[in-house]
Design an enzyme around this catalytic site. Structure first.
Site, PDB file in Angstrom:
ATOM      1  CB  SER A   1      38.206 -16.888 -13.906  1.00  0.00           C
ATOM      2  OG  SER A   1      39.590 -17.166 -13.776  1.00  0.00           O
TER       3      SER A   1
ATOM      4  CD  GLU B   1      44.712 -18.648 -17.121  1.00  0.00           C
ATOM      5  OE1 GLU B   1      43.623 -18.145 -16.775  1.00  0.00           O
ATOM      6  OE2 GLU B   1      44.883 -19.863 -17.226  1.00  0.00           O
TER       7      GLU B   1
ATOM      8  CG  HIS C   1      40.466 -14.221 -17.395  1.00  0.00           C
ATOM      9  ND1 HIS C   1      40.743 -15.571 -17.375  1.00  0.00           N
ATOM     10  CD2 HIS C   1      40.850 -13.740 -16.188  1.00  0.00           C
ATOM     11  CE1 HIS C   1      41.269 -15.881 -16.204  1.00  0.00           C
ATOM     12  NE2 HIS C   1      41.347 -14.801 -15.465  1.00  0.00           N
ATOM     13  CG  ASN C   2      40.532 -18.525 -19.918  1.00  0.00           C
ATOM     14  OD1 ASN C   2      40.081 -17.805 -19.034  1.00  0.00           O
ATOM     15  ND2 ASN C   2      40.324 -19.812 -19.940  1.00  0.00           N
TER      16      ASN C   2
ATOM     17  CE  LYS D   1      37.416 -18.124 -17.377  1.00  0.00           C
ATOM     18  NZ  LYS D   1      37.249 -19.450 -17.818  1.00  0.00           N
TER      19      LYS D   1
END
Ligand code: 2AM
Length: 484
Positions: free
Chosen positions: A131, A192, A188-189, A185
């Site tokens: 990222s 976000e 994480h997105n 990940k």
């Protein structure tokens, strides 16, 4: 003189791949570049990689022949079939103990499958979240590698060498087995998505409830970025709001309000539904994008569906701006608490041993959600590695208690003026639900038993399921003994 052997091969010369290669080169590693469209290898060597130690290959065989052992081959190609195709080509070219790394945006269940498949071929698979966008790839991304743990000693120096650093600590650590890196990940997105929507709700309220200009709002985000909300997304929001088009009008005002998405927020929400974990804020942030993209329908509806009339904000603007900041902060705490709840459940489901403090550190720098706040999360897990929920950590508990009154004012303001705040609101509903000893699910259980004989437990006898014949004519057979 024979060409130096490469430390690692990198397949995929789109911008992320090129930048990772240049970053590896800066850190003293020799990289062999390859790409499906082979002409891009020569273009890259002649342009971006000119004057570096990067070498190229014009076939997979040539690439494999140029690598030190155990061979390390990293792919940064389009997620999906392209990854499987490259793996199929690589398998017969590699030897036992060689390492295949997928640094693309693969779905975690594909990584689980690939890890198992390559294990059967005696090769080591690493699926790594990457990222930080183009800049991150070039100067220090957040890296979230998972897969075959035996591969980690062989890739650690390269990965931690090129990753972002916070106070000298790399934003990269081993995450866990098979698909754990890509799972982290994905979350994480999802987070976000939530962070972005929260910022948008603050913007919406400042713009439409408080009537603030873009310049005023930019200044507010600039102030917020100096405090506990200090983060990349707040920083770019300040810059975006200040940006003027050539005619002097803020560019953001001219952008069509229909959000795109590539699916990682949706995957996080799907995974949370599959696992039964209420990751409500990320879910609402995905739906908020979906609703925004129904622009034409909204335009039509705006002409006929009425909201509250004759109400306007009449309080102190500066005070309300501070309430909004507090609401954003409290909601953000809820979102991260939910994200870590999901990680904890996924770890159970997939047998991963996740280190939550090191995940917070991986996200602390390099990536899109990087923030001071993630440092606080890291501290919470350092203090208590088995912390069951972030909300129960003293720092976050105090922060929520401190911002609670403001948060409630802001949600009320949105409701009163008819300005939607799906993520502020769902975060508050979650907070109130999570802290409730009693929820009305006793009635749900009664309803389920009434119409479907699904049985219920009594408060005095948890674990013991009983059925009541509510109507006197339904019989006393529960749904465990028949399918209605
Ligand atoms: P290309 O330059 O040959 O298109 C990002 O799109 C990267 O993924 C590029 O390096 C691209 O290679 C590669 N890529 C995309 N689809 C691919 C496929 N089906 N097979 C192999 N590589 C692919």
């Amino acid at each position: 003189m024979a060409e130096q052997k490469a430390d690692i091969a990198l397949i995929g010369l789109a911008v992320m791949g090129q930048n990772l290669i240049l970053n590896m080169n800066d850190h003293g590693f020799v990289v062999c570049a390859f790409n499906r469209t082979v002409s891009k290898v020569d273009d890259f060597l002649a342009k971006e990689a000119k004057g570096t130690k990067v070498i190229g290959a014009h076939s997979m065989e040539e690439m494999v022949g140029k690598l030190k052992k155990p061979r390390r081959v990293m792919m940064l190609v389009k997620a999906g079939d392209a990854v499987d195709k490259f793996i199929d080509t690589l398998v017969p070219l590699l030897e036992e103990g060689d390492i295949i790394i997928d640094g693309g945006n693969s779905q975690y269940n594909d990584s689980i499958r690939r890890a198992k498949y390559l294990e059967s071929k005696k090769l080591l698979f690493v699926g790594s979240g990457v990222s930080g966008g183009e800049d991150g790839a070039r100067y220090g991304p957040s890296l979230m590698p998972g897969g075959a743990k035996e591969a980690w000693p062989h890739v650690k120096a390269i990965f931690q060498g090129i990753s972002a650093k916070v106070n000298g600590e790399p934003c990269c650590d081993w995450v866990g087995a098979d698909g754990a890196g890509h799972y982290v990940k994905m979350v994480h997105n999802g987070i976000e998505y939530g962070d972005m929507q929260l910022i948008c709700e603050a913007y919406h309220l400042m713009k439409d409830a408080l009537g603030m200009s873009e310049d005023e709002m930019s200044a507010v985000f600039g102030e917020w970025n100096k405090g506990e909300l200090d983060s990349f997304l707040i920083e770019i929001t300040q810059a975006i709001l200040a940006y003027k088009d050539t005619d002097g009008v803020p560019l953001v005002r001219k952008i069509r309000d229909a959000a795109g998405q590539k699916g990682t927020g949706k995957w996080t929400a799907i995974s949370s539904l599959d696992m039964g974990i209420p990751v409500t804020l990320i879910g609402e942030s995905v739906f908020a994008r979906c609703l925004s993209s129904l622009k034409d329908e909204r335009v039509k509806a705006s002409g006929s569906l009425k909201g509250p009339s004759g109400v306007k904000f009449e309080g102190n603007k500066a005070e309300m701006v501070e309430h909004i900041r507090q609401a954003l902060y409290a909601s953000k705490i809820i979102s991260y608490a939910q994200g870590f709840m999901l990680l904890r459940e996924a770890a159970k489901e997939y047998g991963w041993e996740l280190n939550y403090g090191s995940i917070a550190l991986m996200w602390r720098g390099g990536c899109i959600i990087r923030s001071r706040f993630l440092g606080n999360i890291k501290e919470a897990f350092d203090k208590n590695p088995s912390l069951s929920n972030l909300l129960l950590d003293d720092f976050f508990k105090a922060a929520i208690h401190n911002s609670q009154a403001s948060w409630r004012k802001v949600v009320s303001l949105g409701v009163t003026l008819g300005i939607p705040t799906p993520c502020f609101s769902t975060a508050l509903a979650f907070y109130d639900g999570y802290r409730s000893e009693c929820l009305p699910a006793n009635l749900i259980q009664a309803q389920r038993d009434y119409f479907g004989a699904h049985t219920y437990e009594l408060l005095t006898a948890p674990g013991k399921f009983t059925h009541t014949n509510w109507t006197g004519h339904g019989g006393s057979v529960s749904s465990t003994s028949y399918n209605a």
